[in-house]
Scaffold this motif. Structure first.
Motif, short mmCIF file in Angstrom:
data_model
loop_
_atom_site.label_atom_id
_atom_site.label_comp_id
_atom_site.label_asym_id
_atom_site.label_seq_id
_atom_site.Cartn_x
_atom_site.Cartn_y
_atom_site.Cartn_z
N TYR A 186 0.85 -1.19 0.00
CA TYR A 186 0.00 0.00 0.00
C TYR A 186 0.89 1.24 0.00
CZ TYR A 186 -4.08 -2.81 1.33
OH TYR A 186 -5.11 -3.73 1.35
N LEU A 244 -4.65 4.77 2.95
CA LEU A 244 -3.77 3.88 2.22
C LEU A 244 -4.42 3.44 0.93
CD1 LEU A 244 -2.78 3.68 5.27
CD2 LEU A 244 -1.93 1.42 4.63
N THR A 259 -8.87 -15.75 7.54
CA THR A 259 -9.20 -14.82 8.62
C THR A 259 -9.37 -13.42 8.05
OG1 THR A 259 -6.98 -14.01 9.19
CG2 THR A 259 -7.62 -16.16 10.07
N TYR A 260 -9.65 -12.49 8.94
CA TYR A 260 -9.72 -11.08 8.57
C TYR A 260 -8.54 -10.32 9.19
CZ TYR A 260 -14.26 -12.20 6.71
OH TYR A 260 -15.26 -12.74 5.96
N TYR A 305 -4.91 -8.75 9.17
CA TYR A 305 -3.84 -8.23 8.35
C TYR A 305 -2.80 -7.61 9.27
CZ TYR A 305 -7.23 -8.49 4.52
OH TYR A 305 -8.14 -8.93 3.60
N ASN A 356 -18.61 -6.72 2.43
CA ASN A 356 -19.31 -7.25 3.59
C ASN A 356 -18.53 -7.11 4.88
OD1 ASN A 356 -17.99 -9.65 1.93
ND2 ASN A 356 -17.84 -10.14 4.10
N TYR A 398 -13.53 -2.53 8.93
CA TYR A 398 -12.44 -2.56 9.90
C TYR A 398 -12.18 -1.16 10.47
CZ TYR A 398 -11.21 -6.59 6.89
OH TYR A 398 -11.22 -7.75 6.14
N TYR A 410 -8.77 0.67 12.08
CA TYR A 410 -7.35 0.61 12.37
C TYR A 410 -6.94 1.92 13.04
CZ TYR A 410 -6.13 -3.54 9.61
OH TYR A 410 -6.01 -4.82 9.13
N LEU A 432 -4.73 -3.11 14.19
CA LEU A 432 -6.11 -3.52 13.98
C LEU A 432 -6.86 -3.38 15.29
CD1 LEU A 432 -8.32 -4.83 12.22
CD2 LEU A 432 -7.44 -7.06 12.98
N ASN A 484 -17.89 -8.56 10.10
CA ASN A 484 -18.22 -9.27 8.88
C ASN A 484 -19.72 -9.51 8.88
OD1 ASN A 484 -17.97 -10.75 6.48
ND2 ASN A 484 -17.73 -12.66 7.60
N GLU A 541 -13.39 -9.61 15.20
CA GLU A 541 -12.11 -9.36 15.84
C GLU A 541 -12.27 -8.18 16.80
OE1 GLU A 541 -9.85 -12.33 13.96
OE2 GLU A 541 -9.27 -10.98 15.58
N LEU A 590 -8.27 4.90 10.87
CA LEU A 590 -8.57 4.52 9.50
C LEU A 590 -9.66 3.45 9.46
CD1 LEU A 590 -4.91 4.31 8.23
CD2 LEU A 590 -6.61 5.91 7.38
N SER A 638 -13.56 -4.70 2.98
CA SER A 638 -13.08 -5.73 2.07
C SER A 638 -14.24 -6.65 1.72
CB SER A 638 -11.93 -6.54 2.68
OG SER A 638 -12.40 -7.40 3.71
N ALA A 696 -10.51 -13.04 3.70
CA ALA A 696 -10.80 -11.66 3.31
C ALA A 696 -10.00 -11.26 2.09
CB ALA A 696 -10.47 -10.72 4.47
N LEU A 704 -7.87 -4.83 1.39
CA LEU A 704 -8.51 -3.75 2.11
C LEU A 704 -8.58 -2.49 1.25
CD1 LEU A 704 -6.70 -4.10 5.55
CD2 LEU A 704 -9.02 -4.84 4.98
N PHE A 705 -9.71 -1.79 1.37
CA PHE A 705 -9.87 -0.48 0.77
C PHE A 705 -10.07 0.51 1.91
CE2 PHE A 705 -10.31 -1.42 -3.76
CZ PHE A 705 -10.46 -2.80 -3.72
N PHE A 706 -9.21 1.51 1.96
CA PHE A 706 -9.19 2.43 3.10
C PHE A 706 -9.89 3.75 2.79
CE2 PHE A 706 -6.45 0.58 6.31
CZ PHE A 706 -5.78 -0.41 5.60
N GLY A 707 -10.44 4.33 3.85
CA GLY A 707 -10.86 5.72 3.80
C GLY A 707 -9.67 6.62 4.05
#
Lengths: 113, 115
Positions: A36, A44, A98-99, A101, B30, B33, B35, B45, B50, B56, B90, B94, B101, B104-107
């Motif tokens: 990223y 990112l 898993t989720y 990262y 769906n 996250y 961060y 994280l 989900n 998590e 953040l 995903s 998963a 990831l697409f972040f804001g």
């Protein structure tokens, strides 16, 4: 536990020079791998990803990365750097199924005109 | 709008205030996250949802309270924070793929300062 190491905190290159950013990971199996990029004050943006298959991955903005299982590495490369590439680059490892990262601490790239 | 949108972009609050961060994704994903990004530390994280279910909770202090009313919206409720909670928060989303998963697409983040 899985971990990601980006050994270079800062890298400076001249515009037009080639670039390689290093990423090493620790994981018991083959993880998902990502690079990223983050510009100041921004989120990112995904450059490229590896889930399986061909170990040489092409991404956006002319970047590529190669997964080397034997070295547990996923280094990012670009043949000719542009001034707009100056940013912070993060390597990330995803644990399949898993989720989760895990991100490296980042490498800040400075480009000299 | 497209992508992942976070509001507010900047927030200053005192330790006794209560505030909320909002995240909305327009990607049809769906999973969502939270961060935390602090200077000189890797992204941490905090929470994952989900299909609206929390999957998590990375040992986050109870002064951070997430809420996910649907797959497109995610909130982070803040109360009695500490100065060390100042950071860039953040949000990401995903799409679940075979094997787990996806990427990831972040804001763009919400910059929080706790006085």
């Amino acid at each position: 536990a899985q971990s990601v190491t980006q050994p270079d905190i800062h890298i400076t290159v001249s515009e037009g020079a080639s670039l390689e950013l290093r990423c090493n990971y620790s994981y018991g199996a083959t993880p998902y791998l990502f690079w990223y990029v983050q510009s100041p004050g921004q989120g990112l943006q995904l450059l490229l990803k590896y889930f399986s298959g061909d170990t040489l991955v092409q991404g956006i903005k002319g970047f590529e990365a190669e997964f080397k299982r034997s070295q547990s590495s996923f280094n990012l490369r670009k043949p000719s750097v542009h001034w707009s590439d100056a940013a912070e680059y993060f390597c990330a490892v995803g644990e399949p199924g898993t989720y989760k990262y895990i991100f490296g601490t980042g490498t800040r790239l400075k480009v000299l005109a | 709008e497209t992508g992942v949108t976070q509001t507010p972009r900047h927030l200053v609050m005192g330790m006794t205030n209560k505030k909320s961060l909002k995240c909305e994704q327009h990607l049809g994903h769906n999973a969502m996250y939270w961060y935390k990004q602090s200077a000189k530390k890797p992204l941490e994280l905090m929470f994952v949802y989900n299909f609206k279910e929390q999957t998590e909770n990375n040992s986050v202090p109870s002064r951070f309270s997430p809420e996910c009313p649907n797959s497109s919206h995610l909130f982070l409720h803040l109360h009695t924070l500490q100065p060390e909670d100042s950071a860039l928060y953040l949000c990401a989303s995903s799409q679940t793929r075979t094997g787990g998963a996806g990427e990831l697409f972040f804001g763009e983040g919400s910059r929080l300062t706790v006085l």
